[in-house]
Scaffold this active site. Structure first.
Site, PDB file in Angstrom:
ATOM      1  N   GLY A  36      79.556  98.872  76.878  1.00  0.00           N
ATOM      2  CA  GLY A  36      80.841  98.425  76.370  1.00  0.00           C
ATOM      3  C   GLY A  36      80.678  97.397  75.370  1.00  0.00           C
TER       4      GLY A  36
ATOM      5  N   SER B 105      77.742  96.208  81.887  1.00  0.00           N
ATOM      6  CA  SER B 105      77.011  94.688  81.663  1.00  0.00           C
ATOM      7  C   SER B 105      75.749  95.095  80.826  1.00  0.00           C
ATOM      8  CB  SER B 105      77.259  93.647  82.694  1.00  0.00           C
ATOM      9  OG  SER B 105      78.468  93.232  82.838  1.00  0.00           O
TER      10      SER B 105
ATOM     11  N   HIS C 268      86.663 107.439  83.613  1.00  0.00           N
ATOM     12  CA  HIS C 268      86.045 105.806  83.450  1.00  0.00           C
ATOM     13  C   HIS C 268      86.840 105.127  84.496  1.00  0.00           C
ATOM     14  CE1 HIS C 268      85.304 101.735  81.792  1.00  0.00           C
ATOM     15  NE2 HIS C 268      84.259 102.410  81.070  1.00  0.00           N
TER      16      HIS C 268
ATOM     17  N   GLU D  82      78.450 103.876  86.914  1.00  0.00           N
ATOM     18  CA  GLU D  82      78.803 102.545  86.590  1.00  0.00           C
ATOM     19  C   GLU D  82      79.646 101.869  87.600  1.00  0.00           C
ATOM     20  OE1 GLU D  82      79.907 101.944  82.170  1.00  0.00           O
ATOM     21  OE2 GLU D  82      81.649 103.383  82.825  1.00  0.00           O
TER      22      GLU D  82
ATOM     23  N   ASN E 221      80.861 102.281  73.683  1.00  0.00           N
ATOM     24  CA  ASN E 221      82.196 102.604  74.342  1.00  0.00           C
ATOM     25  C   ASN E 221      82.873 101.460  73.715  1.00  0.00           C
ATOM     26  OD1 ASN E 221      84.589 103.196  75.584  1.00  0.00           O
ATOM     27  ND2 ASN E 221      83.902 102.637  77.597  1.00  0.00           N
ATOM     28  N   TRP E 222      83.595 101.602  72.407  1.00  0.00           N
ATOM     29  CA  TRP E 222      84.520 100.529  71.821  1.00  0.00           C
ATOM     30  C   TRP E 222      85.753 100.041  72.884  1.00  0.00           C
ATOM     31  CZ3 TRP E 222      84.291  99.490  65.963  1.00  0.00           C
ATOM     32  CH2 TRP E 222      82.830  99.154  65.550  1.00  0.00           C
ATOM     33  N   LYS E 223      86.356 101.037  73.424  1.00  0.00           N
ATOM     34  CA  LYS E 223      87.531 100.592  74.389  1.00  0.00           C
ATOM     35  C   LYS E 223      88.634 100.376  73.290  1.00  0.00           C
ATOM     36  CE  LYS E 223      84.673  99.215  78.044  1.00  0.00           C
ATOM     37  NZ  LYS E 223      84.509  98.311  79.469  1.00  0.00           N
TER      38      LYS E 223
ATOM     39  N   GLU F 224      88.185 102.391  84.117  1.00  0.00           N
ATOM     40  CA  GLU F 224      89.381 101.552  83.614  1.00  0.00           C
ATOM     41  C   GLU F 224      90.676 102.662  83.521  1.00  0.00           C
ATOM     42  OE1 GLU F 224      87.843 100.162  79.993  1.00  0.00           O
ATOM     43  OE2 GLU F 224      86.650  98.497  81.129  1.00  0.00           O
TER      44      GLU F 224
ATOM     45  N   GLY G 156      81.840  94.678  82.517  1.00  0.00           N
ATOM     46  CA  GLY G 156      82.558  93.425  82.007  1.00  0.00           C
ATOM     47  C   GLY G 156      82.290  92.262  82.752  1.00  0.00           C
TER      48      GLY G 156
HETATM   49  P1  PGA Z   1      80.435  96.831  79.595  1.00  0.00           P
HETATM   50  O1  PGA Z   1      81.600  98.189  79.623  1.00  0.00           O
HETATM   51  O2  PGA Z   1      79.224  96.935  78.969  1.00  0.00           O
HETATM   52  O3  PGA Z   1      81.413  95.858  78.721  1.00  0.00           O
HETATM   53  O4  PGA Z   1      80.362  96.280  80.664  1.00  0.00           O
HETATM   54  C1  PGA Z   1      80.852  99.385  80.036  1.00  0.00           C
HETATM   55  C2  PGA Z   1      81.874 100.518  80.184  1.00  0.00           C
HETATM   56  O5  PGA Z   1      82.638 100.090  80.817  1.00  0.00           O
HETATM   57  O6  PGA Z   1      81.667 101.603  79.880  1.00  0.00           O
END
Ligand code: PGA
Length: 248
Positions: A230, A209, A98, A167, A10-12, A100, A173
């Protein structure tokens, strides 16, 4: 882990057209027989989806969108991308729910509409669920997971095209991951909740993470079929390391 193992990148809101060269090593790895079980799926920002699809055209690596609009076709929704548009580009997957986006106000009800629309367009769904730190401290994790699953999957018939990504919001993060025992308990709980919704054994993935160090313990968690990654997925070296350490 015996069957397919999912590695979701997931490159966001990261990546540019110059990021594409870094993917060559991954394409090579995906072709090795040893990694047949690895189902690698990239979720670049919308701006790069077309480039990624072209880049992966001769490999088994799939591409998906990081979100979509709840309306499945075309419509007057400025700035939005519909399931039909993702499908038209050649996407096979979409991430929905997600944290976010939940934080920005996306409700369970809207997520449910998005899931139904995306399934109608034959996209496979990575459906994200997870508790916040506050909810964890209040010991509300299981009731939160129940609510997210029940509302998110309300009235959804063809669940076989859904993968669940557990998650914990406090883990995304932050560099923190749940204790193995707690994670196994939560995965078992999710399995039980899902089994009330569908007869299909949906894959349950872990996200938050994941990195090339903690993967050695995460890969031993019972009931997990892969990882949503991520920040570590933006480096091909780290992502490859995670895949190699999972399948060795
Ligand atoms: P992260 O993100 O691996 O940077 O914690 C995971 C995600 O948000 O899907």
């Amino acid at each position: 882990m015996t069957n397919n193992i999912y590695f979701i990148a997931n490159w966001k809101m990261y990546g540019s057209t110059s990021s594409l060269n870094s993917l060559n090593k991954l394409i090579n790895l995906s072709k090795l027989k040893k990694y047949n079980k690895a189902k690698i799926i990239y979720f670049p920002p919308f701006t790069l989806i077309n480039d990624f699809i072209k880049k992966f055209s001769k490999s088994k690596i799939s591409v998906g969108g990081q979100n979509c609009h709840q309306h499945e076709d075309y419509g007057s929704f400025t700035g939005s991308i519909s399931p039909k548009m993702l499908k038209d580009l050649g996407c096979q997957f979409v991430i929905l729910g997600h944290s976010e986006n939940r934080t920005l106000g996306e409700s369970d009800h809207v997520i449910n509409k998005k899931i139904r629309s995306a399934l109608n367009k034959n996209l496979k769904i990575i459906f994200c669920i997870g508790e916040t730190l506050k909810e964890k401290r209040k010991k509300a994790t299981h009731s939160v997971l129940r609510k997210q699953i029940n509302r998110g999957l309300k009235g959804v018939k063809n669940c076989q095209n859904i993968l669940i990504a557990y998650e914990p919001v406090w883990s995304i993060g932050s560099g923190l991951i749940p204790k193995s025992e707690a994670l196994e308990i939560n995965v078992r709980k999710i399995r039980k909740l899902i089994s009330k919704k569908t007869k299909f054994k949906l894959p349950i993935l872990y996200g938050g993470s994941v990195n090339s160090q903690n993967i050695t313990s995460l890969k031993n968690i019972t009931g997990i079929s892969g990882f949503l990654i991520g920040s570590a997925s933006q480096s091909s070296k780290k992502f490859i390391d995670i895949i190699k350490k999972t399948i060795n």
